[in-house]
Design a protein around this motif. Structure first.
Motif, PDB file in Angstrom:
ATOM      1  N   VAL A  98       0.850  -1.185   0.000  1.00  0.00           N
ATOM      2  CA  VAL A  98       0.000   0.000   0.000  1.00  0.00           C
ATOM      3  C   VAL A  98       0.890   1.241   0.000  1.00  0.00           C
ATOM      4  O   VAL A  98       1.833   1.353   0.794  1.00  0.00           O
ATOM      5  N   SER A  99       0.585   2.157  -0.893  1.00  0.00           N
ATOM      6  CA  SER A  99       1.312   3.418  -1.002  1.00  0.00           C
ATOM      7  C   SER A  99       0.333   4.552  -0.693  1.00  0.00           C
ATOM      8  O   SER A  99      -0.681   4.360  -0.025  1.00  0.00           O
ATOM      9  N   GLY A 100       0.643   5.759  -1.166  1.00  0.00           N
ATOM     10  CA  GLY A 100      -0.273   6.878  -1.002  1.00  0.00           C
ATOM     11  C   GLY A 100      -0.401   7.347   0.429  1.00  0.00           C
ATOM     12  O   GLY A 100       0.484   7.156   1.260  1.00  0.00           O
ATOM     13  N   ALA A 101      -1.550   7.935   0.736  1.00  0.00           N
ATOM     14  CA  ALA A 101      -1.749   8.590   2.025  1.00  0.00           C
ATOM     15  C   ALA A 101      -1.621   7.627   3.199  1.00  0.00           C
ATOM     16  O   ALA A 101      -1.171   8.023   4.278  1.00  0.00           O
ATOM     17  N   HIS A 102      -2.005   6.364   3.012  1.00  0.00           N
ATOM     18  CA  HIS A 102      -1.852   5.400   4.107  1.00  0.00           C
ATOM     19  C   HIS A 102      -0.381   5.211   4.460  1.00  0.00           C
ATOM     20  O   HIS A 102      -0.024   5.121   5.639  1.00  0.00           O
ATOM     21  N   LEU A 103       0.471   5.157   3.458  1.00  0.00           N
ATOM     22  CA  LEU A 103       1.901   5.023   3.697  1.00  0.00           C
ATOM     23  C   LEU A 103       2.490   6.313   4.256  1.00  0.00           C
ATOM     24  O   LEU A 103       3.391   6.287   5.095  1.00  0.00           O
ATOM     25  N   TYR A 104       1.966   7.453   3.805  1.00  0.00           N
ATOM     26  CA  TYR A 104       2.547   8.731   4.187  1.00  0.00           C
ATOM     27  C   TYR A 104       2.110   9.215   5.565  1.00  0.00           C
ATOM     28  O   TYR A 104       2.585  10.243   6.040  1.00  0.00           O
ATOM     29  N   GLY A 105       1.177   8.494   6.197  1.00  0.00           N
ATOM     30  CA  GLY A 105       0.817   8.823   7.564  1.00  0.00           C
ATOM     31  C   GLY A 105      -0.357   9.743   7.731  1.00  0.00           C
ATOM     32  O   GLY A 105      -0.645  10.168   8.859  1.00  0.00           O
ATOM     33  N   PHE A 106      -1.071  10.071   6.619  1.00  0.00           N
ATOM     34  CA  PHE A 106      -2.222  10.967   6.786  1.00  0.00           C
ATOM     35  C   PHE A 106      -3.409  10.532   5.921  1.00  0.00           C
ATOM     36  O   PHE A 106      -3.965  11.330   5.158  1.00  0.00           O
ATOM     37  N   PRO A 107      -3.838   9.264   6.047  1.00  0.00           N
ATOM     38  CA  PRO A 107      -5.041   8.852   5.313  1.00  0.00           C
ATOM     39  C   PRO A 107      -6.276   9.546   5.869  1.00  0.00           C
ATOM     40  O   PRO A 107      -6.373   9.785   7.080  1.00  0.00           O
ATOM     41  N   SER A 108      -7.209   9.862   4.993  1.00  0.00           N
ATOM     42  CA  SER A 108      -8.478  10.458   5.397  1.00  0.00           C
ATOM     43  C   SER A 108      -9.533   9.371   5.496  1.00  0.00           C
ATOM     44  O   SER A 108      -9.344   8.247   5.038  1.00  0.00           O
ATOM     45  N   GLN A 109     -10.656   9.737   6.067  1.00  0.00           N
ATOM     46  CA  GLN A 109     -11.757   8.788   6.159  1.00  0.00           C
ATOM     47  C   GLN A 109     -12.215   8.334   4.777  1.00  0.00           C
ATOM     48  O   GLN A 109     -12.695   7.212   4.610  1.00  0.00           O
ATOM     49  N   ASP A 110     -12.063   9.225   3.786  1.00  0.00           N
ATOM     50  CA  ASP A 110     -12.507   8.905   2.435  1.00  0.00           C
ATOM     51  C   ASP A 110     -11.345   8.674   1.462  1.00  0.00           C
ATOM     52  O   ASP A 110     -11.507   8.765   0.248  1.00  0.00           O
ATOM     53  N   SER A 111     -10.161   8.375   1.984  1.00  0.00           N
ATOM     54  CA  SER A 111      -9.014   8.103   1.110  1.00  0.00           C
ATOM     55  C   SER A 111      -9.227   6.824   0.317  1.00  0.00           C
ATOM     56  O   SER A 111      -9.782   5.840   0.830  1.00  0.00           O
ATOM     57  N   ASP A 112      -8.766   6.830  -0.936  1.00  0.00           N
ATOM     58  CA  ASP A 112      -8.739   5.577  -1.673  1.00  0.00           C
ATOM     59  C   ASP A 112      -7.538   4.759  -1.199  1.00  0.00           C
ATOM     60  O   ASP A 112      -6.718   5.228  -0.409  1.00  0.00           O
ATOM     61  N   VAL A 113      -7.454   3.525  -1.671  1.00  0.00           N
ATOM     62  CA  VAL A 113      -6.341   2.647  -1.324  1.00  0.00           C
ATOM     63  C   VAL A 113      -5.475   2.473  -2.564  1.00  0.00           C
ATOM     64  O   VAL A 113      -5.951   1.990  -3.602  1.00  0.00           O
ATOM     65  N   ASP A 114      -4.219   2.880  -2.470  1.00  0.00           N
ATOM     66  CA  ASP A 114      -3.274   2.793  -3.580  1.00  0.00           C
ATOM     67  C   ASP A 114      -2.432   1.539  -3.430  1.00  0.00           C
ATOM     68  O   ASP A 114      -1.548   1.470  -2.563  1.00  0.00           O
ATOM     69  N   LEU A 115      -2.713   0.546  -4.254  1.00  0.00           N
ATOM     70  CA  LEU A 115      -1.932  -0.688  -4.268  1.00  0.00           C
ATOM     71  C   LEU A 115      -0.871  -0.594  -5.360  1.00  0.00           C
ATOM     72  O   LEU A 115      -1.168  -0.239  -6.500  1.00  0.00           O
ATOM     73  N   ARG A 116       0.361  -0.923  -4.999  1.00  0.00           N
ATOM     74  CA  ARG A 116       1.461  -0.881  -5.958  1.00  0.00           C
ATOM     75  C   ARG A 116       2.252  -2.177  -5.861  1.00  0.00           C
ATOM     76  O   ARG A 116       2.344  -2.776  -4.791  1.00  0.00           O
ATOM     77  N   GLY A 117       2.819  -2.602  -6.971  1.00  0.00           N
ATOM     78  CA  GLY A 117       3.567  -3.847  -6.902  1.00  0.00           C
ATOM     79  C   GLY A 117       4.240  -4.228  -8.197  1.00  0.00           C
ATOM     80  O   GLY A 117       4.363  -3.430  -9.132  1.00  0.00           O
ATOM     81  N   VAL A 118       4.662  -5.474  -8.243  1.00  0.00           N
ATOM     82  CA  VAL A 118       5.403  -6.029  -9.381  1.00  0.00           C
ATOM     83  C   VAL A 118       4.746  -7.327  -9.823  1.00  0.00           C
ATOM     84  O   VAL A 118       4.462  -8.197  -8.985  1.00  0.00           O
ATOM     85  N   HIS A 119       4.451  -7.429 -11.123  1.00  0.00           N
ATOM     86  CA  HIS A 119       3.971  -8.693 -11.671  1.00  0.00           C
ATOM     87  C   HIS A 119       5.082  -9.338 -12.505  1.00  0.00           C
ATOM     88  O   HIS A 119       6.019  -8.665 -12.934  1.00  0.00           O
ATOM     89  N   MET A 120       4.947 -10.640 -12.707  1.00  0.00           N
ATOM     90  CA  MET A 120       5.988 -11.389 -13.406  1.00  0.00           C
ATOM     91  C   MET A 120       5.402 -12.011 -14.671  1.00  0.00           C
ATOM     92  O   MET A 120       4.630 -12.965 -14.614  1.00  0.00           O
ATOM     93  N   LEU A 121       5.746 -11.428 -15.810  1.00  0.00           N
ATOM     94  CA  LEU A 121       5.259 -11.944 -17.080  1.00  0.00           C
ATOM     95  C   LEU A 121       5.863 -13.309 -17.365  1.00  0.00           C
ATOM     96  O   LEU A 121       7.059 -13.529 -17.154  1.00  0.00           O
ATOM     97  N   PRO A 122       5.064 -14.234 -17.867  1.00  0.00           N
ATOM     98  CA  PRO A 122       5.630 -15.533 -18.267  1.00  0.00           C
ATOM     99  C   PRO A 122       6.506 -15.366 -19.510  1.00  0.00           C
ATOM    100  O   PRO A 122       6.358 -14.408 -20.277  1.00  0.00           O
ATOM    101  N   LEU A 123       7.404 -16.316 -19.698  1.00  0.00           N
ATOM    102  CA  LEU A 123       8.387 -16.214 -20.776  1.00  0.00           C
ATOM    103  C   LEU A 123       7.726 -16.064 -22.140  1.00  0.00           C
ATOM    104  O   LEU A 123       8.207 -15.305 -22.992  1.00  0.00           O
ATOM    105  N   GLU A 124       6.594 -16.753 -22.369  1.00  0.00           N
ATOM    106  CA  GLU A 124       5.957 -16.669 -23.687  1.00  0.00           C
ATOM    107  C   GLU A 124       5.417 -15.279 -23.983  1.00  0.00           C
ATOM    108  O   GLU A 124       5.241 -14.922 -25.148  1.00  0.00           O
ATOM    109  N   GLU A 125       5.158 -14.470 -22.961  1.00  0.00           N
ATOM    110  CA  GLU A 125       4.688 -13.111 -23.181  1.00  0.00           C
ATOM    111  C   GLU A 125       5.835 -12.110 -23.245  1.00  0.00           C
ATOM    112  O   GLU A 125       5.619 -10.904 -23.308  1.00  0.00           O
ATOM    113  N   ILE A 126       7.052 -12.625 -23.252  1.00  0.00           N
ATOM    114  CA  ILE A 126       8.238 -11.770 -23.373  1.00  0.00           C
ATOM    115  C   ILE A 126       8.936 -12.011 -24.705  1.00  0.00           C
ATOM    116  O   ILE A 126       9.329 -11.076 -25.394  1.00  0.00           O
ATOM    117  N   VAL A 127       9.037 -13.278 -25.102  1.00  0.00           N
ATOM    118  CA  VAL A 127       9.790 -13.613 -26.315  1.00  0.00           C
ATOM    119  C   VAL A 127       8.888 -13.845 -27.523  1.00  0.00           C
ATOM    120  O   VAL A 127       9.382 -13.938 -28.660  1.00  0.00           O
TER     121      VAL A 127
END
Length: 250
Positions: free
Chosen positions: A25-54
């Motif tokens: 979780v990033s955004g205001a929740h990470l920064y220490g000042f989420p509001s009652q109506d804050s959205d949730v910012d999910l951030r991350g890394v996905h791993m493409l399979p080899l067939e979708e790379i080559v």
């Protein structure tokens, strides 16, 4: 996970088209000042399979989704592992904050290796990221008068100063020292409304501009005196990680 985050977040990674190395979780929740109506910012890394790379039909390097769940807006952005690693090596404080976020929704052995490589990605040139981010947020505050970009301005300046001085990345404004004494009151006001204006007893623009300029000067001084290296040292380790994951799929 903290009490401010809904339990159902943990089920979202399994819904994605590709396996996630991590989601935080990033955004205001990470920064220490989420509001009652804050959205949730999910951030991350996905791993493409080899067939979708080559193959001829390649997968998306960046996946972005936004939706409402249980009345909460969820904003999800993930990058393919190779793209994320390239970004880590480009003085990009934003992706470092995502990687090092303590608000972990999903993890994996690949996540652990990325975390181990993170110290080797830190450079004194990350100060440029925080200087630029602060300028952008301050201009937004000047146009809108909203509290949110003002707090973002203070947050990124203090995060950059702390990083330059200590070599550790702290994104939570409430855990950072050196800000003006009225910051705690601004954080309290932000928690009551995501896009609210400054409280009536907030400092005037002259005082705010003075304090932002002072912290900007402090960040530059901290950069000049920083013991952090000029260039990242983790390029080899990240390259090896990407190759191994591409070949073995994990």
């Amino acid at each position: 996970m903290t009490a401010t985050l809904p339990d159902w977040l943990s089920g979202i990674p399994a819904e994605q088209p590709h396996a996630l190395a991590f989601a935080t979780v990033s955004g205001a929740h990470l920064y220490g000042f989420p509001s009652q109506d804050s959205d949730v910012d999910l951030r991350g890394v996905h791993m493409l399979p080899l067939e979708e790379i080559v193959g001829l039909r390649t997968g998306q390097e960046t996946v972005t989704r936004s939706w409402i769940r249980h009345g909460v807006e969820v904003d999800l952005v993930t990058h393919d592992l190779a793209k994320f690693c390239r970004m880590l090596l480009r003085r990009n404080g934003y992706v470092l904050e995502q990687l090092l976020s303590p608000l972990v929704v999903a993890t994996s052995p690949v996540h652990e290796e990325l975390l181990a490589a993170a110290p080797g990605c830190l450079t004194r040139n990350h100060a440029h990221h925080y200087q630029g981010f602060a300028r952008t947020q301050w201009r937004l505050f000047e146009r809108s008068g909203e509290l949110k970009p003002l707090l973002y301005t203070f947050r990124v300046l203090l995060t950059g100063i702390h990083l330059m001085r200590t070599g550790t990345l702290v994104a939570d404004l409430t855990r950072l020292d050196g800000g003006p004494p009225y910051l705690a009151d601004l954080v309290a006001a932000k928690r009551s409304a995501e896009h609210g204006a400054l409280p009536a007893d907030a400092p005037d623009r002259v005082r705010l501009e003075h304090d932002v300029a002072r912290l900007g000067d402090t960040l530059q001084e901290a950069m000049d005196a920083s013991a952090l290296p000029e260039e990242p040292a983790a390029g080899g380790a990240l390259h090896d990680l990407v190759v191994r994951v591409r070949i073995r799929g994990r």
